[in-house]
Design an enzyme around this catalytic site. Structure first.
Site, short mmCIF file in Angstrom:
data_model
loop_
_atom_site.label_atom_id
_atom_site.label_comp_id
_atom_site.label_asym_id
_atom_site.label_seq_id
_atom_site.Cartn_x
_atom_site.Cartn_y
_atom_site.Cartn_z
N ASP A 164 -40.36 11.25 -6.69
CA ASP A 164 -39.61 10.87 -5.42
C ASP A 164 -39.47 12.07 -4.43
OD1 ASP A 164 -38.39 9.12 -3.78
OD2 ASP A 164 -36.45 9.42 -4.68
N LYS A 182 -43.51 9.51 0.93
CA LYS A 182 -42.79 9.80 2.35
C LYS A 182 -43.91 9.50 3.21
CE LYS A 182 -39.57 10.90 -0.46
NZ LYS A 182 -38.58 9.54 -1.01
N PRO A 188 -30.50 14.14 -6.82
CA PRO A 188 -29.25 14.36 -7.72
C PRO A 188 -29.27 13.72 -8.99
CG PRO A 188 -28.25 12.95 -6.05
CD PRO A 188 -29.94 13.24 -5.51
N GLY A 189 -30.34 12.77 -9.02
CA GLY A 189 -30.51 12.28 -10.46
C GLY A 189 -30.23 10.63 -10.55
N GLY A 190 -30.38 10.02 -9.47
CA GLY A 190 -30.69 8.44 -9.36
C GLY A 190 -31.67 7.95 -10.38
N ASP A 205 -36.70 19.76 -10.55
CA ASP A 205 -36.07 19.63 -9.10
C ASP A 205 -35.55 21.13 -9.17
OD1 ASP A 205 -34.84 19.55 -6.48
OD2 ASP A 205 -35.30 17.19 -6.77
C1 LIG Z 1 -35.18 11.93 -2.13
S1 LIG Z 1 -34.55 13.27 -3.06
C2 LIG Z 1 -34.82 12.63 -4.66
C3 LIG Z 1 -33.78 11.67 -5.06
C4 LIG Z 1 -33.81 11.32 -6.75
N1 LIG Z 1 -34.97 10.44 -7.01
C5 LIG Z 1 -32.79 10.42 -7.00
O1 LIG Z 1 -32.75 9.31 -7.52
O2 LIG Z 1 -31.81 10.99 -7.12
C6 LIG Z 1 -35.87 14.21 -2.80
C7 LIG Z 1 -36.05 15.63 -3.93
O3 LIG Z 1 -37.28 16.11 -3.88
C8 LIG Z 1 -37.04 17.28 -4.13
N2 LIG Z 1 -38.00 18.24 -4.02
C9 LIG Z 1 -38.62 18.81 -2.83
N3 LIG Z 1 -39.58 19.54 -2.85
C10 LIG Z 1 -39.71 19.87 -4.22
C11 LIG Z 1 -40.61 20.53 -5.00
N4 LIG Z 1 -41.40 21.20 -4.58
N5 LIG Z 1 -40.41 20.47 -6.48
C12 LIG Z 1 -39.51 19.67 -7.04
N6 LIG Z 1 -38.70 18.81 -6.27
C13 LIG Z 1 -38.78 19.08 -5.08
C14 LIG Z 1 -35.59 17.85 -3.37
O4 LIG Z 1 -35.01 18.99 -3.84
C15 LIG Z 1 -35.00 16.70 -3.37
O5 LIG Z 1 -34.11 16.64 -4.48
#
Ligand SMILES: C[S@@+](CC[C@H](N)C(=O)[O-])C[C@H]1O[C@@H](n2cnc3c(N)ncnc32)[C@H](O)[C@@H]1O
Length: 370
Positions: free
Chosen positions: A296, A325, A242-244, A260
């Site tokens: 991320d 991950k 969500p944008g951290g 995203d």
């Molecule tokens: C751990 S969260 C990211 C949190 C983010 N860094 C923050 O600070 O709010 C992982 C994100 O990866 C995104 N994601 C997964 N597969 C993706 C893809 N193929 N392209 C873009 N985003 C992807 C998910 O939608 C999710 O929002």
């Protein structure tokens, strides 16, 4: 006269070597697997001269295997504590911090006597980050108070913070409590330290603030990397919702292309410095090259590594900070493949570390080869 054919043994030496197996990440050969021995039933303090490491509890197997792969002869001491030979320039990914044991002390006075005398240092008293270690917080404070008082009485200079020790080229004095009455004592130059935080616990929470864990992960990653984006830099944030991370980058003055399919927090979605691309990172191409690539994404590590490698090959970014991950059991072979893929793609100075805020994951930093 017909020449005698060389014996079978000799022939092998002039025959062309069989074609080498392609070194694809899936095929990349890794050292022999090393399993963690059983947890000792009681703690045997290491000999002086030994290096002691601490890791996130539950990641002893990864650190142990990594040290074995580095041929540093690891020994499992207790939960979150492993010893080895001195590591030279090696920086194990799964170690939070480490130092060379100068003495095993059974009292704060003995610890004081084993620390550098008369030299400036920042004292760090800590215990392993385990249930038993955390129950020793009061003992750590008591040892810290006594050692600090003895140093003050002796007129030894203290440094206020680890950063000041880094600036001054001073020591971080290490006292690691393995029990209420036994501590490993040593020292490390702040500039050579694996981490500037006591026990490698780089807590990023700022007073009065409730940031997401993701934001704290980025703060810690940038502190570890030692360079941060600034005003005017263009950052790409893959897997940003969500944008951290995006928020932290904007706060530093950067412009962010946030990628995203999921939604960003409303204030970020409408922020003048943020452009949200609601597409998969695997299909995204930046409008123009960026300064920084952040990632991320919750996705499979080898596919993420290939995506990051593509960014280097296409010269789409200069600096990289990415979370990888690692939900699988075989973390080390996977990391070897991730590193290989990144380096083949054109990322250089690749560093990997399981930071304090990382759980089943690690952080990677790198620069694009020029
Ligand atoms: C751990 S969260 C990211 C949190 C983010 N860094 C923050 O600070 O709010 C992982 C994100 O990866 C995104 N994601 C997964 N597969 C993706 C893809 N193929 N392209 C873009 N985003 C992807 C998910 O939608 C999710 O929002």
């Amino acid at each position: 006269m017909r020449q005698r054919r060389p014996a079978q043994k000799d022939r092998r030496s002039w025959k062309p070597l069989p074609a080498k197996r392609p070194n694809t990440p899936e095929r990349l050969e890794v050292p022999k697997r090393v399993r963690l021995p059983p947890m000792p039933t009681h703690v045997v303090p290491p000999e002086p001269g030994t290096w002691v490491w601490t890791c996130r509890a539950g990641f002893e197997a990864q650190l142990f295997e990594e040290l074995a792969w580095l041929e540093l002869r690891p020994t499992l001491v207790s939960h979150a504590i492993i010893t080895s030979l001195p590591p030279g320039d090696a920086r194990p990914t799964f170690a939070r911090t480490g130092f060379c044991v100068d003495a095993v002390a059974e009292s704060p006075r003995a610890a004081f006597e084993a620390l550098p005398q008369g030299e400036a240092l920042k004292l760090q008293v800590w215990s392993p980050d385990t249930d038993a270690g955390n129950a020793r917080a009061a003992a750590c404070s008591a040892w810290d108070d006594t050692i600090s008082a003895l140093r003050a009485e002796a007129g030894f200079p203290d440094v206020a913070t680890p950063w000041k020790a880094w600036e001054a080229g001073a020591w971080l004095g290490q006292v690691c409590l393995l029990g209420d009455r036994v501590a490993l004592v040593g020292k490390v130059r702040a500039r050579d330290a694996h981490s500037l935080s006591a026990g490698g616990r780089a807590r990023m929470k700022r007073t009065g603030e409730a940031p997401s864990r993701a934001a704290m992960k980025l703060d810690e990653a940038l502190e570890w990397y030692g360079v941060s984006p600034g005003t005017g830099d263009v950052c790409v944030d893959l897997g940003s919702a969500p944008g951290g991370w995006t928020r932290r980058l904007v706060e530093r003055g950067a412009r962010v292309w946030s990628v995203d399919p999921a939604k960003l927090a409303p204030d970020l979605a409408s922020h003048g410095k943020v452009r949200h691309f609601t597409t998969s990172a695997f299909e995204f191409a930046p409008p123009e090259p960026a300064d920084w690539l952040f990632c991320d994404m919750a996705w499979r590590p080898l596919e993420v590594a290939q995506l990051l490698a593509k960014w280097a090959r296409n010269r789409w970014a200069t600096q990289l900070v990415s979370n990888i991950k690692l939900p699988m059991k075989d973390k080390l072979p996977t990391l070897a493949r991730v590193r290989h893929t990144l380096e083949e793609g054109g990322w250089t100075r690749v560093q990997m570390r399981q930071l304090y805020h990382d759980r089943d994951e690690i952080t990677v930093s790198a620069r694009r080869r020029v």
